[in-house]
Scaffold this motif. Structure first.
Motif, PDB file in Angstrom:
ATOM      1  N   LEU A  45      -3.669 -10.959 -14.637  1.00  0.00           N
ATOM      2  CA  LEU A  45      -3.614  -9.778 -13.876  1.00  0.00           C
ATOM      3  C   LEU A  45      -3.491  -8.554 -14.804  1.00  0.00           C
ATOM      4  CD1 LEU A  45      -1.121 -10.662 -11.030  1.00  0.00           C
ATOM      5  CD2 LEU A  45      -3.796 -11.037 -11.031  1.00  0.00           C
ATOM      6  N   LEU A  46      -4.592  -7.683 -14.803  1.00  0.00           N
ATOM      7  CA  LEU A  46      -4.673  -6.550 -15.773  1.00  0.00           C
ATOM      8  C   LEU A  46      -4.428  -5.279 -15.144  1.00  0.00           C
ATOM      9  CD1 LEU A  46      -8.050  -8.036 -17.630  1.00  0.00           C
ATOM     10  CD2 LEU A  46      -5.629  -8.583 -18.216  1.00  0.00           C
ATOM     11  N   ARG A  47      -3.841  -4.367 -15.969  1.00  0.00           N
ATOM     12  CA  ARG A  47      -3.807  -3.053 -15.342  1.00  0.00           C
ATOM     13  C   ARG A  47      -5.113  -2.345 -15.642  1.00  0.00           C
ATOM     14  NH1 ARG A  47       1.865  -0.286 -16.653  1.00  0.00           N
ATOM     15  NH2 ARG A  47       1.138   1.215 -15.365  1.00  0.00           N
TER      16      ARG A  47
ATOM     17  N   SER B 160       0.890  -1.157  -0.102  1.00  0.00           N
ATOM     18  CA  SER B 160      -0.012  -0.111   0.074  1.00  0.00           C
ATOM     19  C   SER B 160       0.947   1.276   0.039  1.00  0.00           C
ATOM     20  CB  SER B 160      -0.916  -0.182   1.254  1.00  0.00           C
ATOM     21  OG  SER B 160      -0.226   0.111   2.357  1.00  0.00           O
ATOM     22  N   GLY B 161       0.307   2.511  -0.274  1.00  0.00           N
ATOM     23  CA  GLY B 161       1.246   3.675  -0.232  1.00  0.00           C
ATOM     24  C   GLY B 161       1.558   3.916   0.965  1.00  0.00           C
TER      25      GLY B 161
ATOM     26  N   GLY C 253      -3.696   4.750  -7.619  1.00  0.00           N
ATOM     27  CA  GLY C 253      -2.294   5.480  -7.707  1.00  0.00           C
ATOM     28  C   GLY C 253      -1.224   4.621  -7.454  1.00  0.00           C
ATOM     29  N   LEU C 254      -1.223   3.770  -6.518  1.00  0.00           N
ATOM     30  CA  LEU C 254       0.117   2.940  -6.525  1.00  0.00           C
ATOM     31  C   LEU C 254       0.372   1.832  -7.531  1.00  0.00           C
ATOM     32  CD1 LEU C 254       2.454   2.468  -4.092  1.00  0.00           C
ATOM     33  CD2 LEU C 254       0.974   0.779  -3.415  1.00  0.00           C
ATOM     34  N   ALA C 255      -0.603   1.306  -8.102  1.00  0.00           N
ATOM     35  CA  ALA C 255      -0.469   0.477  -9.163  1.00  0.00           C
ATOM     36  C   ALA C 255      -0.215   1.406 -10.349  1.00  0.00           C
ATOM     37  CB  ALA C 255      -2.007   0.109  -9.649  1.00  0.00           C
ATOM     38  N   ALA C 256      -0.722   2.492 -10.470  1.00  0.00           N
ATOM     39  CA  ALA C 256      -0.183   3.184 -11.590  1.00  0.00           C
ATOM     40  C   ALA C 256       1.512   3.663 -11.319  1.00  0.00           C
ATOM     41  CB  ALA C 256      -0.900   4.649 -11.810  1.00  0.00           C
ATOM     42  N   LEU C 257       1.727   4.202 -10.361  1.00  0.00           N
ATOM     43  CA  LEU C 257       3.189   4.629 -10.077  1.00  0.00           C
ATOM     44  C   LEU C 257       4.101   3.415 -10.003  1.00  0.00           C
ATOM     45  CD1 LEU C 257       4.987   6.792  -8.542  1.00  0.00           C
ATOM     46  CD2 LEU C 257       4.511   5.726  -6.472  1.00  0.00           C
TER      47      LEU C 257
ATOM     48  N   LEU D  84       3.238  -5.575 -11.157  1.00  0.00           N
ATOM     49  CA  LEU D  84       2.270  -6.652 -11.581  1.00  0.00           C
ATOM     50  C   LEU D  84       2.919  -7.948 -11.938  1.00  0.00           C
ATOM     51  CD1 LEU D  84      -0.559  -6.473 -12.894  1.00  0.00           C
ATOM     52  CD2 LEU D  84       0.379  -5.890 -15.082  1.00  0.00           C
ATOM     53  N   GLY D  85       4.334  -7.679 -12.607  1.00  0.00           N
ATOM     54  CA  GLY D  85       5.046  -8.891 -12.806  1.00  0.00           C
ATOM     55  C   GLY D  85       5.264  -9.645 -11.658  1.00  0.00           C
ATOM     56  N   ALA D  86       5.919  -9.151 -10.461  1.00  0.00           N
ATOM     57  CA  ALA D  86       5.983  -9.869  -9.303  1.00  0.00           C
ATOM     58  C   ALA D  86       5.046 -10.378  -8.646  1.00  0.00           C
ATOM     59  CB  ALA D  86       6.715  -8.939  -8.274  1.00  0.00           C
TER      60      ALA D  86
END
Length: 305
Positions: free
Chosen positions: A274-276, A181-182, A243-247, A253-255
């Protein structure tokens, strides 16, 4: 085209815009909020914001917020905006918005609804949407409808246990929110010399090895959480937004994907994508508007799990 007001209340500010069945109509407006504001001032600012974007033809207003709904429709566990704790947003905002029907919805459910209908989850029957921001939560949709288990959403999914240690801001131990999390990454980052999560993200973009290790550890925790949720919810795909996913992007995502493949039960997670997310910071606002349109059309956009 029928439209609704969509309002997304966050910890430091709120956004509003007009929403139709195809998404956001025109520009959004913003206002500042903060944890020290009393409820009356929060409600006043939200009303002024919503009136400023309305064109006069809206049929309802959807309001998303970073908390839960209790059985009486009141805001609960609103840590970031304590002034809203216990508020009945439906009753308090409707008289200020020309008595439009007001539909409150937790932000995680709103984001899941928007991504399912208009974003990365279009065409997915059963979609799990994980929102990674200051905290973490997850929402579920089935056939474009939000699945509610408790609190107007899945519950507090970000507090699933993924590690033997690590103190969570809630006071518990080993929760996903303590690691991915942030707030969690900001704490881990400071111990490694990064000022906050944004500084960590910038270092990651430069190829910093320490930043990469921290983000991959967070991604592995996320992958374990997705494996656990998959055992109970059997999603057809998982969208990561916030926001954290975008950052942190592809590294996170890969991990997460690699850890999911390692620990997940193959009959439930083999081939699970797993999609953005595609709607970015507008997802909750758009989802709130879509939920409000469903409400006035008599379409139940939610179902009990």
């Amino acid at each position: 085209m029928r439209s609704a007001l969509g309002v997304d209340i966050g910890a430091s500010g709120a956004r509003a815009g007009r929403v139709g069945s195809s998404g956001l109509l025109g520009a959004m407006r913003r206002c500042r909020l903060g944890p020290a504001l009393p409820r009356e001032e929060v409600v006043r600012r939200i009303r002024a914001l919503a009136v400023g974007v309305g064109g006069g033809g809206e049929v309802a207003a959807g309001v998303s917020f970073p908390a839960f709904l209790d059985g009486a429709g009141r805001v609960r566990h609103c840590v970031n905006l304590p002034g809203l704790e216990g508020a009945d947003l439906r009753a308090e905002l409707a008289p200020l918005l020309g008595h439009l029907p007001v539909l409150p919805i937790p932000d995680v459910s709103a984001a899941a609804l928007a991504e399912a209908r208009l974003g990365a989850g279009r065409g997915v029957r059963r979609l799990l949407c994980v929102v990674l921001g200051s905290g973490v939560n997850a929402g579920l949709t089935e056939a474009g409808r939000v699945v509610e288990v408790t609190f107007g959403c899945l519950g507090d999914a970000g507090h699933v246990i993924v590690a033997p240690g690590g103190r969570c801001p809630c006071g518990g131990v080993g929760h996903l929110e303590a690691i991915c999390s942030g707030i969690g990454l900001a704490g881990a980052g400071r111990r490694s010399g990064f000022r906050d999560a944004r500084a960590l993200g910038r270092a990651l973009a430069r190829g910093d090895a320490a930043a990469r290790r921290l983000v991959r550890a967070a991604g592995r925790a996320l992958g374990r959480a997705v494996a656990t949720w998959a055992c109970m919810l059997a999603p057809d795909a998982v969208v990561l937004t916030g926001g954290l996913a975008a950052l942190l992007g592809d590294e996170l995502l890969g991990a997460a994907g690699r850890e999911l493949a390692r620990v997940g039960p193959p009959h439930l997670t083999a081939g699970l994508q797993l999609l953005r997310g595609q709607l970015g910071g507008s997802a909750a606002l758009i989802g709130a508007g879509l939920a409000a349109l469903d409400h006035v059309r008599g379409r139940n956009g939610r179902r009990r799990g």
